[in-house]
Design a protein around this motif. Structure first.
Motif, PDB file in Angstrom:
ATOM      1  N   GLN A 101     -49.680 -41.803   6.216  1.00 50.92           N
ATOM      2  CA  GLN A 101     -50.330 -41.771   7.524  1.00 50.92           C
ATOM      3  C   GLN A 101     -51.844 -41.822   7.409  1.00 50.92           C
ATOM      4  O   GLN A 101     -52.527 -42.246   8.337  1.00 50.92           O
ATOM      5  CB  GLN A 101     -49.917 -40.508   8.288  1.00 50.92           C
ATOM      6  CG  GLN A 101     -48.476 -40.528   8.766  1.00 50.92           C
ATOM      7  CD  GLN A 101     -48.071 -39.230   9.442  1.00 50.92           C
ATOM      8  OE1 GLN A 101     -48.585 -38.150   9.113  1.00 50.92           O
ATOM      9  NE2 GLN A 101     -47.149 -39.301  10.383  1.00 50.92           N
ATOM     10  N   LYS A 189     -48.099 -37.232  14.707  1.00 49.44           N
ATOM     11  CA  LYS A 189     -48.942 -38.424  14.612  1.00 49.44           C
ATOM     12  C   LYS A 189     -48.193 -39.654  15.116  1.00 49.44           C
ATOM     13  O   LYS A 189     -47.061 -39.917  14.719  1.00 49.44           O
ATOM     14  CB  LYS A 189     -49.401 -38.639  13.165  1.00 49.44           C
ATOM     15  CG  LYS A 189     -50.528 -39.653  13.052  1.00 49.44           C
ATOM     16  CD  LYS A 189     -51.347 -39.432  11.801  1.00 49.44           C
ATOM     17  CE  LYS A 189     -52.571 -40.321  11.781  1.00 49.44           C
ATOM     18  NZ  LYS A 189     -53.428 -40.065  10.627  1.00 49.44           N
ATOM     19  N   GLN A 190     -48.844 -40.426  15.991  1.00 51.36           N
ATOM     20  CA  GLN A 190     -48.190 -41.552  16.662  1.00 51.36           C
ATOM     21  C   GLN A 190     -48.382 -42.878  15.943  1.00 51.36           C
ATOM     22  O   GLN A 190     -47.547 -43.773  16.047  1.00 51.36           O
ATOM     23  CB  GLN A 190     -48.717 -41.674  18.097  1.00 51.36           C
ATOM     24  CG  GLN A 190     -48.412 -40.470  18.982  1.00 51.36           C
ATOM     25  CD  GLN A 190     -46.915 -40.232  19.140  1.00 51.36           C
ATOM     26  OE1 GLN A 190     -46.159 -41.170  19.393  1.00 51.36           O
ATOM     27  NE2 GLN A 190     -46.487 -38.990  18.994  1.00 51.36           N
ATOM     28  N   GLU A 191     -49.503 -43.048  15.253  1.00 48.02           N
ATOM     29  CA  GLU A 191     -49.776 -44.335  14.614  1.00 48.02           C
ATOM     30  C   GLU A 191     -48.774 -44.617  13.494  1.00 48.02           C
ATOM     31  O   GLU A 191     -48.389 -43.725  12.747  1.00 48.02           O
ATOM     32  CB  GLU A 191     -51.197 -44.357  14.038  1.00 48.02           C
ATOM     33  CG  GLU A 191     -52.296 -44.242  15.066  1.00 48.02           C
ATOM     34  CD  GLU A 191     -52.594 -42.802  15.444  1.00 48.02           C
ATOM     35  OE1 GLU A 191     -53.457 -42.585  16.314  1.00 48.02           O
ATOM     36  OE2 GLU A 191     -51.959 -41.890  14.864  1.00 48.02           O
ATOM     37  N   SER A 192     -48.382 -45.893  13.380  1.00 51.03           N
ATOM     38  CA  SER A 192     -47.440 -46.284  12.347  1.00 51.03           C
ATOM     39  C   SER A 192     -48.131 -46.327  10.988  1.00 51.03           C
ATOM     40  O   SER A 192     -49.326 -46.585  10.880  1.00 51.03           O
ATOM     41  CB  SER A 192     -46.838 -47.654  12.658  1.00 51.03           C
ATOM     42  OG  SER A 192     -45.918 -48.040  11.649  1.00 51.03           O
ATOM     43  N   LYS A 220     -39.999 -44.191  14.751  1.00 52.71           N
ATOM     44  CA  LYS A 220     -41.295 -44.457  15.401  1.00 52.71           C
ATOM     45  C   LYS A 220     -42.157 -45.439  14.617  1.00 52.71           C
ATOM     46  O   LYS A 220     -43.110 -45.992  15.162  1.00 52.71           O
ATOM     47  CB  LYS A 220     -42.090 -43.146  15.574  1.00 52.71           C
ATOM     48  CG  LYS A 220     -41.541 -42.204  16.629  1.00 52.71           C
ATOM     49  CD  LYS A 220     -42.534 -41.104  16.962  1.00 52.71           C
ATOM     50  CE  LYS A 220     -42.977 -40.319  15.762  1.00 52.71           C
ATOM     51  NZ  LYS A 220     -43.890 -39.194  16.101  1.00 52.71           N
ATOM     52  N   GLN A 221     -41.831 -45.636  13.343  1.00 45.87           N
ATOM     53  CA  GLN A 221     -42.664 -46.489  12.504  1.00 45.87           C
ATOM     54  C   GLN A 221     -42.388 -47.966  12.806  1.00 45.87           C
ATOM     55  O   GLN A 221     -41.236 -48.360  12.984  1.00 45.87           O
ATOM     56  CB  GLN A 221     -42.405 -46.206  11.025  1.00 45.87           C
ATOM     57  CG  GLN A 221     -42.519 -44.749  10.637  1.00 45.87           C
ATOM     58  CD  GLN A 221     -43.829 -44.111  11.080  1.00 45.87           C
ATOM     59  OE1 GLN A 221     -44.901 -44.664  10.863  1.00 45.87           O
ATOM     60  NE2 GLN A 221     -43.725 -42.943  11.699  1.00 45.87           N
ATOM     61  N   GLN A 222     -43.431 -48.739  12.860  1.00 42.30           N
ATOM     62  CA  GLN A 222     -43.303 -50.171  13.148  1.00 42.30           C
ATOM     63  C   GLN A 222     -43.296 -50.937  11.815  1.00 42.30           C
ATOM     64  O   GLN A 222     -44.304 -51.492  11.391  1.00 42.30           O
ATOM     65  CB  GLN A 222     -44.449 -50.618  14.054  1.00 42.30           C
ATOM     66  CG  GLN A 222     -44.456 -49.900  15.394  1.00 42.30           C
ATOM     67  CD  GLN A 222     -45.682 -50.216  16.226  1.00 42.30           C
ATOM     68  OE1 GLN A 222     -46.479 -51.089  15.884  1.00 42.30           O
ATOM     69  NE2 GLN A 222     -45.848 -49.489  17.314  1.00 42.30           N
TER      70      GLN A 222
END
Length: 266
Positions: A101, A189-192, A220-222
């Protein structure tokens, strides 16, 4: 840091980060399986673990020291000039997730088993102390009742490890606070993370960590390539369970498929 080299030509390097309270010797079976299957293995003991735990009354090491250790582990793995797969188990998995992350890591793939995102077992005396925590309470010691019996159903492993002097679950309030912060921050944490192939495996009957939190994080991971596997009836330590040969074969298949996609002949 220790290195175990493959029989014959190596295909890749497996860098292993163990969980809290344990040490690299508990991974002897897994290390040999990888080595005999054509992989170099690089592993060490987290700061405050292994032999150094004998000289400590409780885990009070800074979590930043864990990050520094993992950086050294990755650097040592990259010296082989082969694809590197980073494997983290339990707390080790969460530490790898946090690092992903924060920055991009030079690796071919990630293997995560039973990440600590939300625990079923809380340290005695510490849960209530968290609410009124102050500097004076940081060195209060407690036991985190994560016993070998709760980690695995494998009786042979239990009898071998139940009296292990290097397995130490005594902790301080400061350490436990850092653990809670790590799990909460990693979950929130939102960011991939970087686009890297990931295999995540959890245990259906995990008595230590709730697998739904880890699965939700993965979803949630892109990412272009993810695999998720929940092993039926298994306890937390998947590579110690009676089904560990099946777990290893599943893991090896993931690694070989990633290597093929990178153009390597497996």
């Amino acid at each position: 840091m220790w290195k175990w080299e493959a029989d014959g030509q190596a295909k890749a390097v497996i860098a292993i980060v163990h969980s809290a309270y344990e040490h690299h010797r508990r991974y002897a079976w897994l290390i040999e399986e990888f080595r005999s299957s054509g992989f170099h293995v690089v592993m060490g003991d987290l700061p405050g673990h292994g032999e150094s735990a004998l000289n400590k009354q409780a885990h009070d090491e800074d979590f930043q020291s864990y990050g520094t250790f993992i950086n050294h582990l990755i650097d040592a793995s990259l010296t082989y000039n082969l694809p590197v797969f980073i494997m983290g188990h339990g707390l080790g998995a969460t530490l790898v997730m946090q690092m992903l992350q924060e920055k991009s890591i030079e690796c071919a793939g990630i293997i995560l088993t039973s990440p600590w995102m939300h625990l079923h077992i809380h340290a005695s005396k510490l849960s209530s102390a968290l609410a009124n925590m102050g500097k004076l309470a940081e060195n209060v010691k407690s036991t985190h009742e994560i016993t070998i019996k709760k980690l695995t159903r494998n009786y042979d492993v239990y009898t071998q490890d139940k009296d292990d002097d290097l397995y130490n679950t005594t902790i301080t309030l400061k350490w436990y606070r850092e653990l809670q912060h790590l799990m909460k921050a990693t979950t929130a944490k939102q960011e991939s993370i970087q686009d890297v192939p990931i295999l995540m495996m959890t245990a259906e009957r995990d008595k230590i960590a709730d697998p739904t939190f880890a699965k939700n994080w993965l979803q949630k991971q892109q990412l272009s390539e993810i695999q998720y596997k929940e092993w039926k009836n298994c306890f937390h330590d998947l590579f110690q369970e009676p089904e560990r040969e099946d777990v290893f074969y599943y893991t090896k298949t993931f690694v070989n498929n990633v290597l093929r996609s990178l153009g390597y002949v497996v």
